[in-house]
Design a protein around this motif. Structure first.
Motif, PDB file in Angstrom:
ATOM      1  N   SER A   1      -9.582   0.929  -3.538  1.00  0.00           N
ATOM      2  CA  SER A   1     -10.653   0.005  -3.152  1.00  0.00           C
ATOM      3  C   SER A   1     -11.386  -0.523  -4.379  1.00  0.00           C
ATOM      4  O   SER A   1     -11.590  -1.732  -4.541  1.00  0.00           O
ATOM      5  CB  SER A   1     -11.628   0.705  -2.210  1.00  0.00           C
ATOM      6  OG  SER A   1     -12.750  -0.096  -1.950  1.00  0.00           O
TER       7      SER A   1
ATOM      8  N   ALA B   1      -4.840  -3.793  -1.039  1.00  0.00           N
ATOM      9  CA  ALA B   1      -6.043  -3.617  -0.222  1.00  0.00           C
ATOM     10  C   ALA B   1      -5.899  -4.224   1.166  1.00  0.00           C
ATOM     11  O   ALA B   1      -6.457  -3.717   2.134  1.00  0.00           O
ATOM     12  CB  ALA B   1      -7.246  -4.232  -0.933  1.00  0.00           C
TER      13      ALA B   1
ATOM     14  N   LYS C   1     -13.088  -1.081   6.339  1.00  0.00           N
ATOM     15  CA  LYS C   1     -13.906  -0.095   5.626  1.00  0.00           C
ATOM     16  C   LYS C   1     -15.048  -0.745   4.842  1.00  0.00           C
ATOM     17  O   LYS C   1     -16.130  -0.163   4.732  1.00  0.00           O
ATOM     18  CB  LYS C   1     -13.031   0.716   4.665  1.00  0.00           C
ATOM     19  CG  LYS C   1     -11.933   1.521   5.342  1.00  0.00           C
ATOM     20  CD  LYS C   1     -11.019   2.195   4.322  1.00  0.00           C
ATOM     21  CE  LYS C   1      -9.915   2.987   5.002  1.00  0.00           C
ATOM     22  NZ  LYS C   1      -8.967   3.581   4.031  1.00  0.00           N
ATOM     23  N   TRP C   2     -14.790  -1.896   4.250  1.00  0.00           N
ATOM     24  CA  TRP C   2     -15.796  -2.542   3.421  1.00  0.00           C
ATOM     25  C   TRP C   2     -16.960  -3.069   4.265  1.00  0.00           C
ATOM     26  O   TRP C   2     -16.818  -3.324   5.467  1.00  0.00           O
ATOM     27  CB  TRP C   2     -15.175  -3.705   2.656  1.00  0.00           C
ATOM     28  CG  TRP C   2     -14.280  -3.278   1.523  1.00  0.00           C
ATOM     29  CD1 TRP C   2     -14.257  -2.065   0.897  1.00  0.00           C
ATOM     30  CD2 TRP C   2     -13.268  -4.074   0.894  1.00  0.00           C
ATOM     31  NE1 TRP C   2     -13.306  -2.052  -0.084  1.00  0.00           N
ATOM     32  CE2 TRP C   2     -12.678  -3.270  -0.118  1.00  0.00           C
ATOM     33  CE3 TRP C   2     -12.804  -5.369   1.070  1.00  0.00           C
ATOM     34  CZ2 TRP C   2     -11.651  -3.736  -0.935  1.00  0.00           C
ATOM     35  CZ3 TRP C   2     -11.785  -5.848   0.244  1.00  0.00           C
ATOM     36  CH2 TRP C   2     -11.221  -5.039  -0.742  1.00  0.00           C
TER      37      TRP C   2
ATOM     38  N   PRO D   1     -18.220   1.704   7.871  1.00  0.00           N
ATOM     39  CA  PRO D   1     -16.766   1.649   8.040  1.00  0.00           C
ATOM     40  C   PRO D   1     -16.317   2.150   9.421  1.00  0.00           C
ATOM     41  O   PRO D   1     -16.915   3.060   9.977  1.00  0.00           O
ATOM     42  CB  PRO D   1     -16.257   2.571   6.945  1.00  0.00           C
ATOM     43  CG  PRO D   1     -17.353   3.581   6.780  1.00  0.00           C
ATOM     44  CD  PRO D   1     -18.636   2.824   6.998  1.00  0.00           C
TER      45      PRO D   1
ATOM     46  N   ASP E   1      -7.677   6.778  -2.205  1.00  0.00           N
ATOM     47  CA  ASP E   1      -8.096   5.691  -1.322  1.00  0.00           C
ATOM     48  C   ASP E   1      -9.310   4.971  -1.901  1.00  0.00           C
ATOM     49  O   ASP E   1      -9.398   3.738  -1.858  1.00  0.00           O
ATOM     50  CB  ASP E   1      -8.416   6.249   0.066  1.00  0.00           C
ATOM     51  CG  ASP E   1      -8.633   5.152   1.093  1.00  0.00           C
ATOM     52  OD1 ASP E   1      -7.681   4.394   1.370  1.00  0.00           O
ATOM     53  OD2 ASP E   1      -9.757   5.041   1.615  1.00  0.00           O
ATOM     54  N   SER E   2     -10.231   5.735  -2.464  1.00  0.00           N
ATOM     55  CA  SER E   2     -11.418   5.140  -3.081  1.00  0.00           C
ATOM     56  C   SER E   2     -11.039   4.324  -4.312  1.00  0.00           C
ATOM     57  O   SER E   2     -11.562   3.224  -4.530  1.00  0.00           O
ATOM     58  CB  SER E   2     -12.400   6.245  -3.466  1.00  0.00           C
ATOM     59  OG  SER E   2     -13.488   5.731  -4.208  1.00  0.00           O
TER      60      SER E   2
ATOM     61  N   CYS F   1       0.828  -1.214   0.000  1.00  0.00           N
ATOM     62  CA  CYS F   1       0.000   0.000   0.000  1.00  0.00           C
ATOM     63  C   CYS F   1       0.859   1.260   0.000  1.00  0.00           C
ATOM     64  O   CYS F   1       0.611   2.190  -0.765  1.00  0.00           O
ATOM     65  CB  CYS F   1      -0.940  -0.007   1.203  1.00  0.00           C
ATOM     66  SG  CYS F   1      -2.165   1.321   1.175  1.00  0.00           S
TER      67      CYS F   1
ATOM     68  N   ASP G   1      -6.239  -0.714   4.112  1.00  0.00           N
ATOM     69  CA  ASP G   1      -6.873  -1.380   5.264  1.00  0.00           C
ATOM     70  C   ASP G   1      -8.375  -1.541   5.069  1.00  0.00           C
ATOM     71  O   ASP G   1      -9.179  -1.235   5.963  1.00  0.00           O
ATOM     72  CB  ASP G   1      -6.619  -0.583   6.552  1.00  0.00           C
ATOM     73  CG  ASP G   1      -5.178  -0.642   7.006  1.00  0.00           C
ATOM     74  OD1 ASP G   1      -4.620  -1.748   7.028  1.00  0.00           O
ATOM     75  OD2 ASP G   1      -4.621   0.420   7.332  1.00  0.00           O
ATOM     76  N   TYR G   2      -8.774  -2.066   3.903  1.00  0.00           N
ATOM     77  CA  TYR G   2     -10.203  -2.065   3.574  1.00  0.00           C
ATOM     78  C   TYR G   2     -11.005  -3.085   4.373  1.00  0.00           C
ATOM     79  O   TYR G   2     -12.239  -3.040   4.358  1.00  0.00           O
ATOM     80  CB  TYR G   2     -10.388  -2.278   2.067  1.00  0.00           C
ATOM     81  CG  TYR G   2      -9.771  -1.140   1.294  1.00  0.00           C
ATOM     82  CD1 TYR G   2     -10.338   0.130   1.321  1.00  0.00           C
ATOM     83  CD2 TYR G   2      -8.579  -1.320   0.609  1.00  0.00           C
ATOM     84  CE1 TYR G   2      -9.748   1.189   0.660  1.00  0.00           C
ATOM     85  CE2 TYR G   2      -7.981  -0.265  -0.059  1.00  0.00           C
ATOM     86  CZ  TYR G   2      -8.560   0.992  -0.032  1.00  0.00           C
ATOM     87  OH  TYR G   2      -7.967   2.039  -0.669  1.00  0.00           O
ATOM     88  N   LYS G   3     -10.347  -3.976   5.074  1.00  0.00           N
ATOM     89  CA  LYS G   3     -11.122  -4.892   5.915  1.00  0.00           C
ATOM     90  C   LYS G   3     -11.716  -4.166   7.120  1.00  0.00           C
ATOM     91  O   LYS G   3     -12.515  -4.737   7.855  1.00  0.00           O
ATOM     92  CB  LYS G   3     -10.269  -6.075   6.376  1.00  0.00           C
ATOM     93  CG  LYS G   3      -9.222  -5.773   7.414  1.00  0.00           C
ATOM     94  CD  LYS G   3      -8.567  -7.076   7.884  1.00  0.00           C
ATOM     95  CE  LYS G   3      -7.592  -6.817   9.021  1.00  0.00           C
ATOM     96  NZ  LYS G   3      -7.014  -8.072   9.553  1.00  0.00           N
TER      97      LYS G   3
END
Length: 496
Positions: free
Chosen positions: A216, A237, A328-329, A355, A212-213, A127, A324-326
């Protein structure tokens, strides 16, 4: 102490914050680690024989010259002939292998201003590497007026918007294609907004949130279309990074901060005393306003579970980050995309109302004056080991001492021999303060790792630089530092 017990202690300590680790371990480092570290490390590598391990334990620590080679490996300096930035020094010292920190510096090509960024990765380097390659162009694009943005989109898309320095990060060709497509869509979105060319603060926030978007979406959208996960974008991600980015244009300094990196201004008073002005605020459990923000975004019944063991959901130290999308998702997205690959434990415990994490930066503005001499941007590997006041004093002393790296120049013609003698005597006395390193970032890292109240202790420095990776992370993090020097005369002449 058996290797199994040492292994248990190492793994337990790695779950704690670095400062807590150091307090718990105390002198254990010197008495135990230095004796067992090499054998501990090699107990997991069957190709290393016991004789080799024993030889490594008895090996002589690196000499002062070898220490200096290690510390200077990644240093870089750049000078400028115009503008408010006179020069900058930067350096990195790895603790993780590979290092998870990145840094990037550059000058905007189509607008005025210089950009400096430090990115502290976690969960791997993916990242932070991607951010360092992409973010400056996202910021520069947001700063462009509509006409210039349209011209760039139609004619110069293959050219970068920022001239970067010391950029050593290389990405896979597959990622470059994906990134180019996302960036082109970002430019089209900016044109549709009809407000490109916003002020710097707005542009910094917009660029960080959009990147950031995009990171993702580069995982989710292909999965929605064909049910296939791209392992390269997924690697980005599943890791994350905090970021601290400066935009400097004449006397105008903007800092955008996400996470726990910090930017500190070194200011010299009329009484020749150094003042450390900390510009940023860390997004972690010690920031009361940040905790209040986080609690306000979730139901009251989650108050006891959002922060556990001083971490977000008991896992993540920074309370804001990119990637760190785990965190956010949605639960549905994680269940469909990640659980088949990593199992149900990939969903954080008490994950009810995502999130929980944002990449929104705090943006700070400071108008530079001739009293502002330098800016330090650094990852928390430095701030774990020294205070902001210490860092400013060290760089201030370095500024004074490094003039002696240059040959002596007589102040005027026809100077008398007696005056030359006085000048030489003064220079001889002042040489005692000459720093070991010309690069100020290296100077800070040397003191961060080996510093004591009496100065740098070579024994401490040598031992901490020779610890194996498994043990090294218990005592220091990756360190990245950029020191930016301002042109006082330029700032003095700027209109108020």
């Amino acid at each position: 102490m058996s290797y199994s017990n040492l292994n248990l202690l190492v793994n337990s300590c790695l779950k704690l914050d670095l400062g807590i680790r150091q307090k718990i371990l105390g002198n254990w480092c010197k008495d135990i680690i230095f004796g067992y570290a090499s054998t501990y490390y090699r107990s997991f590598h069957s190709s290393i024989t016991p004789d080799q391990a024993q030889k490594d334990i008895q090996a002589v620590p690196p000499t002062p010259q070898e220490v200096t080679v290690i510390l200077r490996k990644n240093e870089f300096s750049k000078e400028f002939t115009s503008g408010s930035v006179k020069s900058y020094d930067s350096n990195q010292l790895a603790s993780n292998i590979p290092i998870e920190d990145t840094r990037i510096e550059g000058v905007c090509k189509m607008t005025s201003g210089m950009l400096m960024g430090v990115f502290d990765g976690h969960g791997g380097p993916s990242c932070s590497k991607v951010i360092s390659k992409r973010l400056l162009n996202y910021i520069a694009a947001a700063l462009l007026p509509p006409d210039d943005l349209r011209k760039y989109l139609n004619e110069d898309l293959h050219q970068g918007l920022v001239e970067t320095f010391n950029d050593k990060v290389e990405l896979a060709e597959e990622l470059k294609v994906i990134h180019t497509n996302s960036f082109k869509q970002y430019l089209l979105d900016l044109l549709e907004e009809h407000n490109a060319g916003n002020d710097v603060g707005v542009s910094l926030e917009k660029a960080i949130l959009k990147l950031d978007s995009d990171m993702s979406n580069e995982v989710i959208e292909p999965f929605k279309k064909n049910g296939v996960v791209n392992t390269k974008t997924l690697s980005v991600a599943m890791s994350g990074a905090v970021a601290c980015v400066a935009h400097i244009d004449g006397p105008h300094l903007y800092i955008a901060n996400v996470g726990d990196c910090n930017a500190v201004l070194g200011t010299l008073t009329e009484d020749n005393e150094w003042i450390a002005k900390k510009i940023t605020k860390e997004h972690n459990f010690e920031n009361a306003s940040e905790l209040e923000r986080l609690y306000s975004e979730h139901p009251k019944e989650e108050t006891k579970t959002i922060i556990r063991r001083n971490r977000l959901l008991g896992d993540l130290a920074p309370l804001r980050s990119m990637g760190d999308y785990k965190f956010k998702w949605s639960v549905e997205t994680i269940s469909n995309l990640l659980v088949p690959l990593f199992g149900p434990t990939v969903i954080p415990q008490y994950y009810h109302t995502p999130p929980y994490l944002t990449a929104k930066p705090d943006v700070f503005y400071h108008r530079l004056t001739s009293k502002d001499k330098f800016l330090i941007i650094a990852s928390d590997g430095i701030w774990d080991m020294m205070t902001t006041v210490q860092s400013v004093k060290l760089v201030g002393e370095h500024m004074k001492g490094k003039v002696f790296f240059n040959p002596l120049k007589l102040p005027r013609k026809n100077i008398q021999l007696g005056d030359i003698n006085d000048l030489l005597l003064h220079r001889k006395e002042s040489l005692k303060s000459k720093p070991k390193d010309r690069n100020a970032a290296t100077h800070l890292i040397r003191h961060a790792v080996g510093g004591t109240e009496y100065g740098v202790d070579h024994s401490r420095l040598a031992h901490l630089l020779s610890l194996p990776q498994d043990v090294c992370r218990m005592f220091r993090d990756d360190m990245t530092v950029t020191v930016v020097y301002f042109d006082s005369e330029f700032l003095r002449q700027c209109p108020s």
